[in-house]
Design a protein around this motif. Structure first.
Motif, PDB file in Angstrom:
ATOM      1  N   GLU A 144       3.686   1.458  -3.420  1.00 34.27           N
ATOM      2  CA  GLU A 144       2.535   0.641  -3.784  1.00 34.27           C
ATOM      3  C   GLU A 144       1.691   0.369  -2.537  1.00 34.27           C
ATOM      4  O   GLU A 144       2.159   0.498  -1.406  1.00 34.27           O
ATOM      5  CB  GLU A 144       2.989  -0.670  -4.427  1.00 34.27           C
ATOM      6  CG  GLU A 144       3.681  -0.474  -5.767  1.00 34.27           C
ATOM      7  CD  GLU A 144       4.025  -1.774  -6.446  1.00 34.27           C
ATOM      8  OE1 GLU A 144       4.065  -1.798  -7.690  1.00 34.27           O
ATOM      9  OE2 GLU A 144       4.252  -2.780  -5.734  1.00 34.27           O
ATOM     10  N   SER A 171      -1.184   0.360   4.542  1.00 33.70           N
ATOM     11  CA  SER A 171      -0.462   0.638   3.295  1.00 33.70           C
ATOM     12  C   SER A 171      -1.104   1.797   2.541  1.00 33.70           C
ATOM     13  O   SER A 171      -0.410   2.590   1.901  1.00 33.70           O
ATOM     14  CB  SER A 171      -0.406  -0.620   2.409  1.00 33.70           C
ATOM     15  OG  SER A 171      -1.661  -0.925   1.843  1.00 33.70           O
ATOM     16  N   SER A 199      -1.075   4.917 -10.282  1.00 31.20           N
ATOM     17  CA  SER A 199      -1.057   3.922  -9.206  1.00 31.20           C
ATOM     18  C   SER A 199      -2.431   3.665  -8.603  1.00 31.20           C
ATOM     19  O   SER A 199      -2.536   3.127  -7.500  1.00 31.20           O
ATOM     20  CB  SER A 199      -0.110   4.388  -8.087  1.00 31.20           C
ATOM     21  OG  SER A 199      -0.466   5.696  -7.638  1.00 31.20           O
ATOM     22  N   ASN A 213       0.667   5.408   1.637  1.00 30.00           N
ATOM     23  CA  ASN A 213       0.655   5.916   0.263  1.00 30.00           C
ATOM     24  C   ASN A 213       0.124   7.352   0.217  1.00 30.00           C
ATOM     25  O   ASN A 213       0.703   8.226  -0.430  1.00 30.00           O
ATOM     26  CB  ASN A 213      -0.206   4.985  -0.602  1.00 30.00           C
ATOM     27  CG  ASN A 213      -0.385   5.477  -2.018  1.00 30.00           C
ATOM     28  OD1 ASN A 213      -1.219   6.329  -2.285  1.00 30.00           O
ATOM     29  ND2 ASN A 213       0.387   4.934  -2.932  1.00 30.00           N
ATOM     30  N   GLY A 254      -3.089   0.373  -7.136  1.00 32.06           N
ATOM     31  CA  GLY A 254      -2.210  -0.063  -6.061  1.00 32.06           C
ATOM     32  C   GLY A 254      -0.819  -0.453  -6.520  1.00 32.06           C
ATOM     33  O   GLY A 254       0.134  -0.423  -5.743  1.00 32.06           O
ATOM     34  N   THR A 255      -0.680  -0.853  -7.791  1.00 31.36           N
ATOM     35  CA  THR A 255       0.624  -1.243  -8.324  1.00 31.36           C
ATOM     36  C   THR A 255       1.209  -0.109  -9.166  1.00 31.36           C
ATOM     37  O   THR A 255       0.479   0.745  -9.666  1.00 31.36           O
ATOM     38  CB  THR A 255       0.511  -2.509  -9.201  1.00 31.36           C
ATOM     39  OG1 THR A 255      -0.407  -2.257 -10.275  1.00 31.36           O
ATOM     40  CG2 THR A 255      -0.004  -3.687  -8.376  1.00 31.36           C
ATOM     41  N   ILE A 256       2.532  -0.137  -9.313  1.00 25.56           N
ATOM     42  CA  ILE A 256       3.248   0.925 -10.021  1.00 25.56           C
ATOM     43  C   ILE A 256       4.229   0.314 -11.002  1.00 25.56           C
ATOM     44  O   ILE A 256       4.947  -0.639 -10.670  1.00 25.56           O
ATOM     45  CB  ILE A 256       4.004   1.822  -9.012  1.00 25.56           C
ATOM     46  CG1 ILE A 256       2.997   2.513  -8.075  1.00 25.56           C
ATOM     47  CG2 ILE A 256       4.843   2.875  -9.734  1.00 25.56           C
ATOM     48  CD1 ILE A 256       3.639   3.253  -6.920  1.00 25.56           C
ATOM     49  N   LYS A 300       9.534   3.936 -10.499  1.00 23.46           N
ATOM     50  CA  LYS A 300       9.981   3.526  -9.166  1.00 23.46           C
ATOM     51  C   LYS A 300      11.372   4.025  -8.791  1.00 23.46           C
ATOM     52  O   LYS A 300      11.890   3.661  -7.735  1.00 23.46           O
ATOM     53  CB  LYS A 300       9.945   1.997  -9.050  1.00 23.46           C
ATOM     54  CG  LYS A 300       8.542   1.398  -9.019  1.00 23.46           C
ATOM     55  CD  LYS A 300       8.589  -0.105  -8.794  1.00 23.46           C
ATOM     56  CE  LYS A 300       7.199  -0.694  -8.663  1.00 23.46           C
ATOM     57  NZ  LYS A 300       7.236  -2.149  -8.410  1.00 23.46           N
ATOM     58  N   GLN A 306      -2.088  -1.899  -0.956  1.00 23.87           N
ATOM     59  CA  GLN A 306      -3.178  -2.861  -1.125  1.00 23.87           C
ATOM     60  C   GLN A 306      -4.466  -2.206  -0.660  1.00 23.87           C
ATOM     61  O   GLN A 306      -4.521  -1.656   0.449  1.00 23.87           O
ATOM     62  CB  GLN A 306      -2.907  -4.134  -0.323  1.00 23.87           C
ATOM     63  CG  GLN A 306      -1.670  -4.904  -0.777  1.00 23.87           C
ATOM     64  CD  GLN A 306      -1.388  -6.092   0.118  1.00 23.87           C
ATOM     65  OE1 GLN A 306      -1.760  -6.096   1.295  1.00 23.87           O
ATOM     66  NE2 GLN A 306      -0.743  -7.102  -0.432  1.00 23.87           N
TER      67      GLN A 306
END
Length: 422
Positions: free
Chosen positions: A77, A85, A46, A89, A49-51, A56, A79
Motif C-alpha cells: 500500500e 511509499s 490499488s 510501490n 493506495g489501499t488494498i 495481501k 500514500q
C-alpha cells in the motif's frame, strides 16, 4: 486449438482500478480478443493506495476478466502524498512484472505503456528479450519531459538519465504508438530527425456505446445531481485526476471570481464541480474552505457503471493541461466529454492533439494555459449563453465528430493492424 497470436500486455493498473490508462487497456485487451490470445500483467487493485485483504497474501493472483487472462502482482500500500511509499510501490511492480513474465508462457508480442514513467518502457523491453517477441511501446505520456514541464524534478542529471533510458526503450521497440500529433513531433525531436523509431498515431477513445448523451431530466442523471445538491444548477464539471499536470490551483483562483450567488440569465445558480481524486485534492479543498467558495463541490471518483450519469450531469466540461504539457501528454478525458454531447471549455496549448480536435470539431471554447483572463472570459460566456442554441450546438458538434472519427472500434482496428504489421 487456436491459431491466434499471443499478446502480453503490461498494464500497471487494470480494471477495476479507475486509472484512465487501466480503463483504456481493459477495453483494448477485450477488444482484441478476436485477433489475439491476450494476457495482462498488472498490480492488484490499488490505484487509491489501499488494498483489499484478499490481495495481501499471495505473490500472484490469476484471474480471467471477460476472456482476458490477468496475472496480478501483490504490491505494498502507499500514500499519494508520500514519495517514498509511492516509489516503493512502483519498484515492487517493476520487479514483480519482470518476474511474472516468466509465468505466462511463450508470447508473440509484448505491449507496454509509458506508465510508470520510464519503467513502463523498460518492462516492455525486458519482456521482448525474455520472450523473444516483438515489442510495441504505447506512449501515453513522454517522460522525463512531463516531469520537467510541471517542475516535479529539476535535477538535470536525473532527468538526463531518465531521457536516456526512455530513448533506449524506444530504440529497442519494433513499434511506438503515440496518442497525439504533437507527441509524434516530440518523438522526432528526441532523435533529432535521425534513426527515429517506427512511430504511428492512434487516438485514445471512449466506448460510445456505454458513454452517450442523456437529457438532464434522465432519472439517474437527476439522482446524481440531487445527491450532490446540483438540482437546477448550471454545472461546470472537471472529471478526472486532480493532480499536478492541470494547473488546477490557479484555475481555482479564476473560479473564485464567480462566487456563490452567480446565476445564469435563466435563473440557475452556477456550480463548479470536481469529480475525482489526486495529489491536489486536499489543497484544493483547503483553498475552497479558506475562501468560502460554497458553489464549489468535490465528488469522489465514480464507478464505471455510474460514469455516464456523472458526465451527463455537467453542462460544460473542463479539459485542461498546464503550460508545457503540449507534446508530452494528451488528456483522454476529452473523449468522454464529447461522447455525452456537452460543450468543452479547453485550456490547452496550440498544436496539442486535443486542441486540434476541438478546433476541427467546433465543440467549445479554448484558452491558452496561463491566460487566466481568457479563461475567465470563456466561463462568463458560457454563463451568459446558458441554455442557448449556441451552447447546445457545440455539444452536438463534438458528439458528431466523435462518431465519425474517434469511436472505440476505429481505434481498436488501428491497433490490431499496427501490431500485426510491426
Amino acid at each position: 486449438m487456436t491459431n491466434k497470436k499471443k499478446l502480453l500486455i503490461y498494464a500497471h493498473y487494470y480494471i477495476p482500478d479507475v486509472a484512465s490508462t487501466g480503463q483504456i487497456l481493459s477495453e483494448l485487451s477485450e477488444g482484441m480478443l478476436d485477433t489475439f490470445d491476450v494476457t495482462v500483467i498488472c498490480v492488484v487493485p490499488s490505484y487509491g493506495g489501499t488494498i483489499e485483504a484478499k490481495y495481501k497474501t499471495n505473490k500472484y493472483y490469476r484471474e480471467n476478466i471477460n476472456g482476458v487472462k490477468v496475472l496480478r502482482i501483490r504490491v505494498p500500500e502507499f500514500q499519494k502524498h508520500n514519495k517514498r511509499s509511492r516509489i516503493k510501490n512502483i519498484l515492487r511492480y517493476f520487479f514483480g512484472a519482470v518476474s511474472a513474465t516468466f509465468q505466462v508462457g511463450s508470447q508473440d508480442y509484448v505491449f507496454s505503456i509509458s506508465q510508470p514513467p520510464i519503467l513502463g518502457g523498460l518492462i516492455g523491453m525486458l519482456g521482448k528479450w525474455i520472450k523473444r517477441a516483438k515489442y510495441i511501446y504505447n506512449i501515453q505520456d513522454f517522460n522525463p519531459e512531463q516531469t520537467k514541464a510541471v517542475g516535479y524534478s529539476k535535477n538535470k542529471m536525473l532527468l538526463g538519465i531518465m531521457l536516456g533510458l526512455d530513448k533506449f526503450s524506444c530504440r529497442h521497440s519494433d513499434l511506438v504508438i503515440t496518442v497525439g500529433r504533437d507527441l509524434i513531433e516530440t518523438m522526432n525531436s528526441r532523435f533529432e530527425g535521425k534513426k527515429i523509431p517506427k512511430t504511428v498515431l492512434i487516438n485514445n477513445w471512449i466506448d460510445e456505446k456505454k458513454i452517450y448523451p442523456l437529457p438532464i431530466g434522465h432519472e439517474k442523471v437527476l439522482a446524481f445531481r440531487q445527491n450532490y445538491n446540483l438540482t437546477d444548477k448550471f454545472v461546470f464539471m472537471y472529471s478526472g485526476n486532480i493532480g499536478l499536470y492541470y494547473d488546477l490551483e490557479n484555475l481555482m483562483a479564476v473560479i473564485r471570481r464567480f462566487g456563490p450567488g452567480t446565476t445564469t440569465p435563466d435563473g440557475r445558480y452556477v456550480a463548479f464541480v470536481f469529480v475525482g481524486a489526486g495529489s491536489l485534492l486536499d489543497p484544493l479543498i483547503s483553498y475552497k474552505e479558506l475562501h468560502h467558495m460554497d458553489n464549489v463541490v468535490f465528488i469522489p471518483y465514480q464507478d464505471k457503471a455510474n460514469l455516464n450519469y456523472s458526465l451527463n450531469a455537467g453542462d460544460v466540461h473542463w479539459c485542461v493541461n498546464a503550460k508545457g504539457i503540449q507534446g508530452v501528454s494528451c488528456p483522454s478525458k476529452f473523449y468522454g466529454q464529447v461522447a455525452v454531447a456537452r460543450p468543452v471549455l479547453g485550456v490547452l496549448e496550440k498544436r496539442s492533439e486535443i486542441r486540434l480536435l476541438m478546433e476541427e470539431s467546433h465543440c467549445g471554447l479554448i484558452a491558452d494555459p496561463g491566460d487566466y483572463e481568457g479563461i475567465e472570459h470563456h466561463v462568463q460566456w458560457f454563463i451568459d449563453h446558458a441554455g442557448s442554441k449556441e451552447v447546445t450546438d457545440m455539444g452536438r458538434n463534438g458528439h458528431r465528430f466523435l462518431l465519425n472519427h474517434l469511436t472505440k472500434n476505429i481505434s481498436l482496428l488501428k491497433y490490431k493492424q499496427a501490431i500485426l504489421n510491426s
